[in-house]
Design a protein around this motif. Sequence first.
Motif, PDB file in Angstrom:
ATOM      1  N   GLU A  22      14.901  56.354  24.223  1.00 18.37           N
ATOM      2  CA  GLU A  22      16.358  56.291  24.056  1.00 18.37           C
ATOM      3  C   GLU A  22      17.093  56.218  25.398  1.00 18.37           C
ATOM      4  OE1 GLU A  22      17.854  59.202  21.040  1.00 18.37           O
ATOM      5  OE2 GLU A  22      15.719  59.648  20.795  1.00 18.37           O
ATOM      6  N   LEU A  23      16.364  56.310  26.497  1.00 13.90           N
ATOM      7  CA  LEU A  23      17.009  56.255  27.808  1.00 13.90           C
ATOM      8  C   LEU A  23      17.753  54.937  28.031  1.00 13.90           C
ATOM      9  CD1 LEU A  23      14.300  57.893  30.108  1.00 13.90           C
ATOM     10  CD2 LEU A  23      16.656  58.693  29.800  1.00 13.90           C
ATOM     11  N   GLY A  24      17.243  53.841  27.493  1.00 15.24           N
ATOM     12  CA  GLY A  24      17.934  52.571  27.664  1.00 15.24           C
ATOM     13  C   GLY A  24      19.347  52.632  27.118  1.00 15.24           C
ATOM     14  N   ALA A  25      19.478  53.195  25.906  1.00 17.30           N
ATOM     15  CA  ALA A  25      20.801  53.325  25.297  1.00 17.30           C
ATOM     16  C   ALA A  25      21.678  54.289  26.083  1.00 17.30           C
ATOM     17  CB  ALA A  25      20.660  53.803  23.851  1.00 17.30           C
ATOM     18  N   GLU A  26      21.122  55.437  26.487  1.00 16.78           N
ATOM     19  CA  GLU A  26      21.933  56.428  27.204  1.00 16.78           C
ATOM     20  C   GLU A  26      22.397  55.901  28.557  1.00 16.78           C
ATOM     21  OE1 GLU A  26      23.348  59.391  26.289  1.00 16.78           O
ATOM     22  OE2 GLU A  26      22.666  58.588  24.380  1.00 16.78           O
ATOM     23  N   MET A  27      21.526  55.168  29.234  1.00 18.77           N
ATOM     24  CA  MET A  27      21.913  54.635  30.537  1.00 18.77           C
ATOM     25  C   MET A  27      23.079  53.662  30.399  1.00 18.77           C
ATOM     26  SD  MET A  27      18.184  54.282  32.358  1.00 18.77           S
ATOM     27  CE  MET A  27      17.582  55.627  33.403  1.00 18.77           C
ATOM     28  N   PHE A  28      23.038  52.819  29.364  1.00 16.60           N
ATOM     29  CA  PHE A  28      24.174  51.910  29.186  1.00 16.60           C
ATOM     30  C   PHE A  28      25.432  52.693  28.816  1.00 16.60           C
ATOM     31  CE2 PHE A  28      27.131  49.039  27.318  1.00 16.60           C
ATOM     32  CZ  PHE A  28      27.016  47.905  28.102  1.00 16.60           C
ATOM     33  N   ARG A  29      25.306  53.676  27.932  1.00 15.33           N
ATOM     34  CA  ARG A  29      26.471  54.480  27.550  1.00 15.33           C
ATOM     35  C   ARG A  29      27.173  55.049  28.788  1.00 15.33           C
ATOM     36  NH1 ARG A  29      27.277  58.254  23.105  1.00 15.33           N
ATOM     37  NH2 ARG A  29      25.025  58.510  22.798  1.00 15.33           N
ATOM     38  N   TRP A  30      26.380  55.631  29.692  1.00 14.60           N
ATOM     39  CA  TRP A  30      26.973  56.291  30.858  1.00 14.60           C
ATOM     40  C   TRP A  30      27.502  55.284  31.874  1.00 14.60           C
ATOM     41  CZ3 TRP A  30      28.315  61.281  31.559  1.00 14.60           C
ATOM     42  CH2 TRP A  30      27.902  62.181  30.571  1.00 14.60           C
ATOM     43  N   GLU A  31      26.873  54.118  31.973  1.00 12.21           N
ATOM     44  CA  GLU A  31      27.424  53.075  32.841  1.00 12.21           C
ATOM     45  C   GLU A  31      28.798  52.635  32.338  1.00 12.21           C
ATOM     46  OE1 GLU A  31      23.185  51.074  34.340  1.00 12.21           O
ATOM     47  OE2 GLU A  31      24.337  50.130  32.729  1.00 12.21           O
ATOM     48  N   PHE A  32      28.891  52.383  31.034  1.00 10.22           N
ATOM     49  CA  PHE A  32      30.162  51.947  30.463  1.00 10.22           C
ATOM     50  C   PHE A  32      31.215  53.049  30.607  1.00 10.22           C
ATOM     51  CE2 PHE A  32      33.206  50.476  27.331  1.00 10.22           C
ATOM     52  CZ  PHE A  32      33.121  49.087  27.425  1.00 10.22           C
ATOM     53  N   ALA A  33      30.814  54.281  30.315  1.00 10.87           N
ATOM     54  CA  ALA A  33      31.752  55.408  30.413  1.00 10.87           C
ATOM     55  C   ALA A  33      32.270  55.578  31.836  1.00 10.87           C
ATOM     56  CB  ALA A  33      31.067  56.689  29.944  1.00 10.87           C
ATOM     57  N   THR A  34      31.406  55.428  32.805  1.00 11.69           N
ATOM     58  CA  THR A  34      31.818  55.602  34.196  1.00 11.69           C
ATOM     59  C   THR A  34      32.803  54.518  34.608  1.00 11.69           C
ATOM     60  OG1 THR A  34      29.720  56.676  34.729  1.00 11.69           O
ATOM     61  CG2 THR A  34      30.982  55.758  36.565  1.00 11.69           C
ATOM     62  N   ALA A  35      32.561  53.286  34.156  1.00 10.13           N
ATOM     63  CA  ALA A  35      33.502  52.207  34.450  1.00 10.13           C
ATOM     64  C   ALA A  35      34.866  52.489  33.824  1.00 10.13           C
ATOM     65  CB  ALA A  35      32.940  50.878  33.945  1.00 10.13           C
ATOM     66  N   VAL A  36      34.874  52.979  32.591  1.00  6.50           N
ATOM     67  CA  VAL A  36      36.135  53.295  31.915  1.00  6.50           C
ATOM     68  C   VAL A  36      36.848  54.454  32.610  1.00  6.50           C
ATOM     69  CG1 VAL A  36      37.099  54.223  29.766  1.00  6.50           C
ATOM     70  CG2 VAL A  36      35.444  52.346  29.686  1.00  6.50           C
ATOM     71  N   ALA A  37      36.099  55.494  32.967  1.00  6.60           N
ATOM     72  CA  ALA A  37      36.714  56.617  33.676  1.00  6.60           C
ATOM     73  C   ALA A  37      37.329  56.156  34.994  1.00  6.60           C
ATOM     74  CB  ALA A  37      35.676  57.712  33.922  1.00  6.60           C
ATOM     75  N   GLY A  38      36.659  55.217  35.673  1.00  9.79           N
ATOM     76  CA  GLY A  38      37.207  54.680  36.918  1.00  9.79           C
ATOM     77  C   GLY A  38      38.556  54.028  36.721  1.00  9.79           C
ATOM     78  N   SER A  39      38.747  53.356  35.573  1.00  9.31           N
ATOM     79  CA  SER A  39      40.046  52.731  35.320  1.00  9.31           C
ATOM     80  C   SER A  39      41.131  53.784  35.138  1.00  9.31           C
ATOM     81  CB  SER A  39      39.969  51.821  34.082  1.00  9.31           C
ATOM     82  OG  SER A  39      39.951  52.570  32.880  1.00  9.31           O
ATOM     83  N   LEU A  40      40.807  54.910  34.508  1.00  8.53           N
ATOM     84  CA  LEU A  40      41.783  55.978  34.336  1.00  8.53           C
ATOM     85  C   LEU A  40      42.128  56.648  35.665  1.00  8.53           C
ATOM     86  CD1 LEU A  40      40.401  57.541  31.031  1.00  8.53           C
ATOM     87  CD2 LEU A  40      42.516  56.236  31.303  1.00  8.53           C
ATOM     88  N   LEU A  41      41.136  56.722  36.566  1.00 14.27           N
ATOM     89  CA  LEU A  41      41.381  57.293  37.896  1.00 14.27           C
ATOM     90  C   LEU A  41      42.020  56.282  38.842  1.00 14.27           C
ATOM     91  CD1 LEU A  41      38.054  59.292  38.446  1.00 14.27           C
ATOM     92  CD2 LEU A  41      40.275  60.176  37.708  1.00 14.27           C
ATOM     93  N   GLU A  42      42.091  55.025  38.405  1.00 12.37           N
ATOM     94  CA  GLU A  42      42.702  53.946  39.182  1.00 12.37           C
ATOM     95  C   GLU A  42      41.984  53.728  40.511  1.00 12.37           C
ATOM     96  OE1 GLU A  42      46.846  54.956  39.373  1.00 12.37           O
ATOM     97  OE2 GLU A  42      47.194  54.466  37.264  1.00 12.37           O
ATOM     98  N   ILE A  43      40.656  53.710  40.438  1.00 13.95           N
ATOM     99  CA  ILE A  43      39.832  53.416  41.610  1.00 13.95           C
ATOM    100  C   ILE A  43      38.893  52.251  41.267  1.00 13.95           C
ATOM    101  CG2 ILE A  43      39.932  55.676  42.738  1.00 13.95           C
ATOM    102  CD1 ILE A  43      36.905  54.837  40.690  1.00 13.95           C
ATOM    103  N   ASN A  44      38.246  51.711  42.295  1.00  9.33           N
ATOM    104  CA  ASN A  44      37.248  50.664  42.111  1.00  9.33           C
ATOM    105  C   ASN A  44      35.882  51.329  41.959  1.00  9.33           C
ATOM    106  OD1 ASN A  44      35.364  48.625  42.307  1.00  9.33           O
ATOM    107  ND2 ASN A  44      36.149  47.750  44.204  1.00  9.33           N
ATOM    108  N   PRO A  45      35.311  51.361  40.752  1.00 12.91           N
ATOM    109  CA  PRO A  45      34.038  52.078  40.569  1.00 12.91           C
ATOM    110  C   PRO A  45      32.812  51.294  41.012  1.00 12.91           C
ATOM    111  CG  PRO A  45      34.780  51.208  38.468  1.00 12.91           C
ATOM    112  CD  PRO A  45      35.824  50.828  39.477  1.00 12.91           C
TER     113      PRO A  45
END
Length: 532
Positions: free
Chosen positions: A330-353
Amino acid sequence: MRRLEGERAVSRVWSADASLWKDDEANRRTIENALGWLTIAERITPELPRLQELAERLRRNVDRVLVLGMGGSSLAPLVFASSFGRRDGFPRLEVLDTTEPSSVRAAAGGSPPGRTVYVVSSKSGTTLEPNLFFDYFYTLAEEELGAKAGERFVVITDPGTPLQELARSRNVEAMVLADPAIGGRYSALSPFGIVPAALSGVDVRALLAGAREMAENCRAEAVEENPGASLGAAMGALALEGRDKLTFSVGSPIDRFGMWAEQLIAESTGKEGKGILPVEGEPLGPPGVYGADRFFVRIGPADAAADRKLADLEGAGHPVARFAVTDPIELGAEMFRWEFATAVAGSLLEINPFDQPNVQEAKDRTNEILGDRPRFPLLQGEGDDSSGNRGLSPPELVGLLRPGDYFAITAYFPSTAENEDRLAKIRVPVRDGKRVATTVGFGPRFLHSTGQFHKGGPDTGVFLQLTAEPAQSVPIPGRPYGFERVVAAQAAGDLAALRSHGRRAISLHMSSDPAPELEALAAELSRRAGAP
């Protein structure tokens, strides 16, 4: 969630709309050329027969696959090695991501070159550590195998890098070119993670199938129904209200997952004085030892003891998220989840992730110092600053901690389970007494991970650098210095970079066997931190 939906964040991520994060030309170019990770699980799947054929050919009569990398090119293989273990009938997967001399020597002694496949991984092809490892291990292989030394190597790099040219000159036929539109920390599902996994017998087709399914789920426009965007919303929203210490509790069999997520989150968000600090390896404590800056995340199978502690924390008002993972596939799925989440969080922080400006700063300082023949203990001129921290004792340094700060231990000696336990005896009393988050990083690994957050994130870190006298000298073929000088330069460069940013930081040098000194330091800090 409402803000993300109003900004059409999900569709803008998938359409590579750089203005979701930054709306200036320089950042736009960087971002638009860094989103290949969104579709890599789909695009690499047709390549699997070729990669698996390569893996089958290389691993015949082989005992070990040794990845020679750093940061984004080494952390996913490290997690795969720990999570899957050795598969029956396949070579064991190991990772070397430290220039500490005794660790390099130990990796060299793990199995002879004729029974080893060496995977040299570097996206840029210019990263210091993988290039030095290549020099060292290629010479070892050449001494045993002569002109056939290149047959024991796989090189993974972007097209056209200096490493690709060097590999050709050494007759390395097994070269896998990576996607230049994927940054290192987003590369787990690219060849940097998939090739070592395939070589060690992991079912990479199933791993990628899980990632593709998660990616499809992360296309949902409704944020509440999107597993990556909803996590990213929580990460960003909680950080904006001060809960910027994302604290991992990870269970077996994927207990090293936090080390991979640590780099992804810290290096992506720690810049412009902002950021989300991932806290990995800190054991769960009772509610009374935490401030109001935590967000707890549990990843793994059900665990009664951890569940009780998390329920207590939730009852005390701390936010807790839970992700059930029972099988390492299941690591493949979790790794993508966290990559996507980190990119989204970066948009809320208004930084270039997708950039890492302060990582290069530390590399440049290392290279400058390396030419000055560095040694331990660090020379007087290395890391000078005007912050007034020089000369402080560790207890005095801990006395500088304020609510909302974090205490970072950076250790330039072997990353062993024993040393992790010794450093835990330092970090936990500081956490309990000062109610601050604590992190531990082994150098130089963390320089390519939390190092970006340390220099580019908020000025809330207090840094205790620990160095130890190298037990032996390990020369590097073709270089005027050995690994003992490299690790000294990296420690000095890190300290200088911290101090140039006015960080509260000291360095403490220990003997070649630091165990007794670490025990004494733990006892002293426990008394002075006021831990219960």
